[in-house]
Motif scaffolding. Structure first.
Motif, PDB file in Angstrom:
ATOM      1  N   GLU A  54      34.353  46.477  27.196  1.00  0.00           N
ATOM      2  CA  GLU A  54      33.067  46.866  26.629  1.00  0.00           C
ATOM      3  C   GLU A  54      31.929  45.965  27.093  1.00  0.00           C
ATOM      4  OE1 GLU A  54      34.666  50.121  24.894  1.00  0.00           O
ATOM      5  OE2 GLU A  54      32.572  49.533  24.997  1.00  0.00           O
ATOM      6  N   GLU A  55      30.690  46.433  26.893  1.00  0.00           N
ATOM      7  CA  GLU A  55      29.511  45.766  27.425  1.00  0.00           C
ATOM      8  C   GLU A  55      29.269  44.394  26.815  1.00  0.00           C
ATOM      9  OE1 GLU A  55      25.989  47.995  27.445  1.00  0.00           O
ATOM     10  OE2 GLU A  55      26.746  49.543  28.801  1.00  0.00           O
ATOM     11  N   GLU A  56      29.932  44.072  25.714  1.00  0.00           N
ATOM     12  CA  GLU A  56      29.732  42.753  25.128  1.00  0.00           C
ATOM     13  C   GLU A  56      30.212  41.647  26.072  1.00  0.00           C
ATOM     14  OE1 GLU A  56      32.001  42.835  21.570  1.00  0.00           O
ATOM     15  OE2 GLU A  56      33.931  42.539  22.576  1.00  0.00           O
ATOM     16  N   HIS A  57      31.006  41.988  27.054  1.00  0.00           N
ATOM     17  CA  HIS A  57      31.453  41.019  28.051  1.00  0.00           C
ATOM     18  C   HIS A  57      30.642  41.204  29.327  1.00  0.00           C
ATOM     19  CE1 HIS A  57      34.557  39.965  25.332  1.00  0.00           C
ATOM     20  NE2 HIS A  57      35.294  41.035  25.537  1.00  0.00           N
ATOM     21  N   HIS A  58      29.402  40.783  29.338  1.00  0.00           N
ATOM     22  CA  HIS A  58      28.536  40.831  30.527  1.00  0.00           C
ATOM     23  C   HIS A  58      28.475  42.219  31.134  1.00  0.00           C
ATOM     24  CE1 HIS A  58      28.238  36.533  30.294  1.00  0.00           C
ATOM     25  NE2 HIS A  58      29.555  36.414  30.375  1.00  0.00           N
ATOM     26  N   GLY A  59      28.405  43.265  30.317  1.00  0.00           N
ATOM     27  CA  GLY A  59      28.313  44.611  30.840  1.00  0.00           C
ATOM     28  C   GLY A  59      29.609  45.102  31.451  1.00  0.00           C
ATOM     29  N   GLY A  60      30.727  44.392  31.209  1.00  0.00           N
ATOM     30  CA  GLY A  60      31.998  44.837  31.739  1.00  0.00           C
ATOM     31  C   GLY A  60      32.133  44.629  33.227  1.00  0.00           C
ATOM     32  N   LYS A  61      31.349  43.721  33.818  1.00  0.00           N
ATOM     33  CA  LYS A  61      31.412  43.467  35.250  1.00  0.00           C
ATOM     34  C   LYS A  61      31.636  41.992  35.529  1.00  0.00           C
ATOM     35  CE  LYS A  61      28.533  47.311  36.820  1.00  0.00           C
ATOM     36  NZ  LYS A  61      27.345  47.701  37.640  1.00  0.00           N
ATOM     37  N   CYS A  62      32.322  41.722  36.621  1.00  0.00           N
ATOM     38  CA  CYS A  62      32.529  40.348  37.064  1.00  0.00           C
ATOM     39  C   CYS A  62      31.206  39.769  37.560  1.00  0.00           C
ATOM     40  CB  CYS A  62      33.571  40.315  38.181  1.00  0.00           C
ATOM     41  SG  CYS A  62      33.764  38.696  38.958  1.00  0.00           S
ATOM     42  N   ASN A  63      30.877  38.550  37.110  1.00  0.00           N
ATOM     43  CA  ASN A  63      29.620  37.927  37.514  1.00  0.00           C
ATOM     44  C   ASN A  63      29.617  37.427  38.950  1.00  0.00           C
ATOM     45  OD1 ASN A  63      29.592  37.638  34.396  1.00  0.00           O
ATOM     46  ND2 ASN A  63      27.495  37.219  35.030  1.00  0.00           N
ATOM     47  N   MET A  64      30.796  37.375  39.597  1.00  0.00           N
ATOM     48  CA  MET A  64      30.862  36.927  40.982  1.00  0.00           C
ATOM     49  C   MET A  64      30.780  38.104  41.957  1.00  0.00           C
ATOM     50  SD  MET A  64      30.926  33.670  41.043  1.00  0.00           S
ATOM     51  CE  MET A  64      31.468  33.345  42.718  1.00  0.00           C
ATOM     52  N   CYS A  65      31.662  39.108  41.796  1.00  0.00           N
ATOM     53  CA  CYS A  65      31.705  40.224  42.750  1.00  0.00           C
ATOM     54  C   CYS A  65      30.974  41.454  42.249  1.00  0.00           C
ATOM     55  CB  CYS A  65      33.148  40.584  43.089  1.00  0.00           C
ATOM     56  SG  CYS A  65      34.078  41.270  41.690  1.00  0.00           S
ATOM     57  N   ASN A  66      30.571  41.450  40.952  1.00  0.00           N
ATOM     58  CA  ASN A  66      29.811  42.549  40.333  1.00  0.00           C
ATOM     59  C   ASN A  66      30.624  43.836  40.228  1.00  0.00           C
ATOM     60  OD1 ASN A  66      27.364  43.157  39.027  1.00  0.00           O
ATOM     61  ND2 ASN A  66      26.666  44.368  40.776  1.00  0.00           N
ATOM     62  N   GLU A  67      31.941  43.745  40.304  1.00  0.00           N
ATOM     63  CA  GLU A  67      32.782  44.927  40.132  1.00  0.00           C
ATOM     64  C   GLU A  67      33.197  45.060  38.667  1.00  0.00           C
ATOM     65  OE1 GLU A  67      36.080  44.994  42.735  1.00  0.00           O
ATOM     66  OE2 GLU A  67      34.869  45.046  44.574  1.00  0.00           O
ATOM     67  N   GLN A  68      33.406  46.302  38.217  1.00  0.00           N
ATOM     68  CA  GLN A  68      33.812  46.538  36.843  1.00  0.00           C
ATOM     69  C   GLN A  68      35.203  45.973  36.580  1.00  0.00           C
ATOM     70  OE1 GLN A  68      33.443  50.750  36.342  1.00  0.00           O
ATOM     71  NE2 GLN A  68      31.290  50.650  35.791  1.00  0.00           N
ATOM     72  N   ILE A  69      35.414  45.529  35.343  1.00  0.00           N
ATOM     73  CA  ILE A  69      36.710  44.984  34.925  1.00  0.00           C
ATOM     74  C   ILE A  69      37.466  46.068  34.167  1.00  0.00           C
ATOM     75  CG2 ILE A  69      37.873  43.202  33.580  1.00  0.00           C
ATOM     76  CD1 ILE A  69      35.413  41.451  33.945  1.00  0.00           C
ATOM     77  N   TRP A  70      38.605  46.468  34.734  1.00  0.00           N
ATOM     78  CA  TRP A  70      39.415  47.511  34.139  1.00  0.00           C
ATOM     79  C   TRP A  70      40.734  46.927  33.632  1.00  0.00           C
ATOM     80  CZ3 TRP A  70      37.264  52.363  33.839  1.00  0.00           C
ATOM     81  CH2 TRP A  70      36.150  52.592  34.648  1.00  0.00           C
ATOM     82  N   SER A  71      41.431  47.713  32.822  1.00  0.00           N
ATOM     83  CA  SER A  71      42.664  47.214  32.217  1.00  0.00           C
ATOM     84  C   SER A  71      43.740  46.918  33.261  1.00  0.00           C
ATOM     85  CB  SER A  71      43.195  48.228  31.191  1.00  0.00           C
ATOM     86  OG  SER A  71      43.449  49.468  31.812  1.00  0.00           O
ATOM     87  N   PHE A  72      43.690  47.592  34.419  1.00  0.00           N
ATOM     88  CA  PHE A  72      44.721  47.313  35.423  1.00  0.00           C
ATOM     89  C   PHE A  72      44.535  45.950  36.079  1.00  0.00           C
ATOM     90  CE2 PHE A  72      41.567  49.996  37.730  1.00  0.00           C
ATOM     91  CZ  PHE A  72      41.162  49.093  38.698  1.00  0.00           C
ATOM     92  N   HIS A  73      43.397  45.262  35.819  1.00  0.00           N
ATOM     93  CA  HIS A  73      43.229  43.908  36.315  1.00  0.00           C
ATOM     94  C   HIS A  73      44.068  42.902  35.519  1.00  0.00           C
ATOM     95  CE1 HIS A  73      39.201  45.298  38.084  1.00  0.00           C
ATOM     96  NE2 HIS A  73      39.995  44.994  39.084  1.00  0.00           N
ATOM     97  N   LEU A  74      44.558  43.332  34.354  1.00  0.00           N
ATOM     98  CA  LEU A  74      45.467  42.557  33.496  1.00  0.00           C
ATOM     99  C   LEU A  74      44.784  41.396  32.781  1.00  0.00           C
ATOM    100  CD1 LEU A  74      48.715  42.406  35.672  1.00  0.00           C
ATOM    101  CD2 LEU A  74      48.021  44.108  33.980  1.00  0.00           C
ATOM    102  N   SER A  75      43.942  40.643  33.455  1.00  0.00           N
ATOM    103  CA  SER A  75      43.298  39.498  32.809  1.00  0.00           C
ATOM    104  C   SER A  75      42.009  39.128  33.533  1.00  0.00           C
ATOM    105  CB  SER A  75      44.257  38.298  32.771  1.00  0.00           C
ATOM    106  OG  SER A  75      44.683  37.967  34.088  1.00  0.00           O
ATOM    107  N   TYR A  76      41.180  38.354  32.850  1.00  0.00           N
ATOM    108  CA  TYR A  76      39.935  37.882  33.441  1.00  0.00           C
ATOM    109  C   TYR A  76      39.485  36.646  32.667  1.00  0.00           C
ATOM    110  CZ  TYR A  76      37.498  40.003  29.452  1.00  0.00           C
ATOM    111  OH  TYR A  76      37.063  40.315  28.189  1.00  0.00           O
ATOM    112  N   TYR A  77      38.508  35.928  33.185  1.00  0.00           N
ATOM    113  CA  TYR A  77      37.980  34.749  32.515  1.00  0.00           C
ATOM    114  C   TYR A  77      36.635  35.087  31.862  1.00  0.00           C
ATOM    115  CZ  TYR A  77      41.586  31.744  34.451  1.00  0.00           C
ATOM    116  OH  TYR A  77      42.779  31.143  34.735  1.00  0.00           O
ATOM    117  N   HIS A  78      36.446  34.573  30.656  1.00  0.00           N
ATOM    118  CA  HIS A  78      35.261  34.924  29.873  1.00  0.00           C
ATOM    119  C   HIS A  78      34.762  33.705  29.105  1.00  0.00           C
ATOM    120  CE1 HIS A  78      32.508  37.068  27.314  1.00  0.00           C
ATOM    121  NE2 HIS A  78      33.189  36.709  26.230  1.00  0.00           N
TER     122      HIS A  78
END
Length: 345
Positions: free
Chosen positions: A316-340
């Motif tokens: 959801e958008e509460e996490h920086h619009g749902g996009k990675c701040n480095m590559c600007n790609e959307q974060i989907w569930s198949f990515h399994l994990s991310y840093y926040h």
């Protein structure tokens, strides 16, 4: 290999530990009066002893290499085995009517540019036809095959010296997706109308592309470098692997240098830390898992099935619009994990 070769029958990690082309196995042990350094004899060196991991820059083509070389250890002058026996004259399809003669890097060539990459001739060895004012770098002339293959195209790619089929509008590389000038040499598939930079063709993955690779000349900078060796260092539990630095590798953890476009040592073990320090953020981001083992009941599962699939897959958008701040790609569930960063909600 498609040419005769020799190999050692001993195995290391399930592979033959030493392989040599027949031509490489029969190289002379020394070369006298070489044009680069006629004062001393060049000796064949399997590895440059004074260079870390054996990496040196060839005195002729200027490309890095960690393979066999001819050199003078007393003067610190080395050339790779490809450049050790360059011919005085060649013929080339880009200029078929005249012989091209070997030419040294000279100040008087300041205003002469290579026909292949459009970079000045004054800093590197090359070939020329003075009667036609035709100049080409040695590596562009000898290291770019007339035909090649790449996984992006099922057909053979041909080296083109001018715009293909009189088409001079927009050209885009199929590997790095950047636009390029068709007046620099490039590879092209006529059947698929696909083109690639000469420096991008050796790359296998799109993520290996570099926004500056093709600006360094006509030949892939790491063409003569054998990656894959490992190094053990204090303070780290895994071996580091010798690889090409990518944009995603960020900066060196010690000296903060940008690692893209460099030869680097990288840990390839997949071990995610719960919290990291990132050079581009003042708080330590924490690891967030998007898919975890579930202990939900069947009723909960039925409720989940009614949810919209896009909402289920997208952070959801509460996490920086749902996009990675480095590559600007959307974060989907198949990515399994991310840093926040919880401090910057």
């Amino acid at each position: 290999m498609t040419v005769p070769f020799y190999m050692c029958c001993q195995y290391v990690d399930g592979k033959f530990c030493f392989v040599l082309h027949e031509w490489c196995a029969k190289l002379p042990l020394k070369v006298q009066h070489h044009v680069v350094h006629p004062a001393h004899t060049f000796f064949l060196l399997p590895k440059i002893p004074s260079k870390f991991f054996g990496v040196f820059n060839c005195n002729i083509c200027k490309l890095p290499s960690n393979g066999f070389a001819y050199g003078c250890t007393m003067c610190g002058i080395y050339v790779d085995i490809n450049c050790a026996f360059i011919p005085k004259e060649i013929t080339h399809d880009a200029h078929p009517n005249h012989l091209l003669s070997k030419v040294k890097p000279l100040v008087k060539l300041t205003k002469r540019n290579c026909k292949a990459c459009n970079y000045p001739m004054r800093f590197r060895w090359g070939y020329d036809c003075t009667s036609c004012d035709f100049y080409i770098h040695l590596d562009c002339a000898l290291f770019l095959p007339r035909v090649t293959k790449h996984k992006c195209d099922e057909h053979t790619l041909s080296l083109r010296y001018e715009p293909a089929e009189n088409h001079i509008s927009e050209y885009f590389c199929e590997v790095c997706e950047d636009e390029f000038s068709p007046w620099k040499w490039f590879y092209h598939c006529t059947r698929c109308a696909q083109s690639m930079h000469t420096t991008c063709v050796p790359l296998i993955l799109q993520c290996e592309k570099s926004r500056m690779t093709y600006d360094s000349g006509g030949v892939y900078n790491f063409l003569n470098v054998k990656f894959g060796g490992t190094l053990e260092i204090k303070g780290h539990s895994h071996h580091l692997t010798f690889v090409q630095g990518l944009e995603s590798d960020g900066r060196c953890i010690k000296r903060r240098y940008v690692l893209e476009l460099s030869m680097i040592f990288k840990c390839l073990e997949f071990a995610l830390m719960d919290q990291i320090d990132h050079f581009d953020h003042h708080h330590p981001p924490s690891l967030v898992h998007l898919q975890q083992p579930s202990n939900k009941s069947e009723e909960d599962d039925d409720e989940d099935e009614e949810k919209d699939e896009d909402a289920d897959n997208f952070v959801e958008e509460e996490h920086h619009g749902g996009k990675c701040n480095m590559c600007n790609e959307q974060i989907w569930s198949f990515h399994l994990s991310y840093y926040h960063c919880e401090s910057c909600l």
